[in-house]
Design a protein around this motif. Structure first.
Motif: not given
Length: 163
Positions: A75-79, A151-153
């Motif tokens: 979650g932290h990495a993505m968003y 974040p990756f997103i």
């Protein structure tokens, strides 16, 4: 161990894999992440986690800590993004700070603890950080572009266009 439990080296059409390893609190963690890209966004299919944290005193509690760390790390990495303007946080509540949702969690997590008989070591934190690296490696394999920010997103559109 993580190579063995994930059948590292086998490939599934449409699925890319990333791996990472981490050490903290006298514990070793290795993870493999399987990702499918859908509409330009990664969907984590499965995470394998091997953790060497000594004797596991409470197996159910340990499993919950590891799996919770993995989900939170994705979650932290993505968003998740925390930004500031003139020293004041722009995100002041959860309606402005995105956390992972149930439907964004991995479809499956498989965790294995190394049985070595040594005294217990740390377990609460070690599973969170490496999953971001494994996820980033899987996204790189899918897109051909390294994501250089989180974040990756926020960086995926650029990665998909160039990948």
């Amino acid at each position: 161990m993580v190579k063995e439990i994930s059948n590292w080296g086998t490939e599934t059409p449409g699925v890319t894999r990333g791996v990472s390893a981490y050490y903290c609190h006298n514990s070793y963690v290795a993870q493999v992440v399987d990702v499918m890209m859908k509409d330009g966004k990664p969907r984590v299919q499965k995470v394998w986690c091997a953790i060497d944290c000594g004797i596991v005193v409470n197996p159910e509690g340990a499993l919950n800590q590891v799996e919770g760390g993995i989900i939170d790390g994705i979650g932290h990495a993505m968003y998740s993004a925390m930004t500031f303007t003139n020293g004041v946080p722009d995100q002041k509540n959860f309606n402005e700070y995105k956390l992972i949702r149930h439907n964004e969690a991995p479809l499956e997590i498989e965790t294995h603890f190394v049985q070595n008989g040594i005294d217990p070591t740390g377990l609460g934190e070690p599973s969170l950080p490496p999953v971001a690296a494994a996820l980033g490696n899987a996204i790189y394999k899918a897109t051909g572009k390294r994501l250089d920010g989180q974040p990756f997103i926020d960086y995926l559109g650029e990665a998909i266009e160039l990948g």
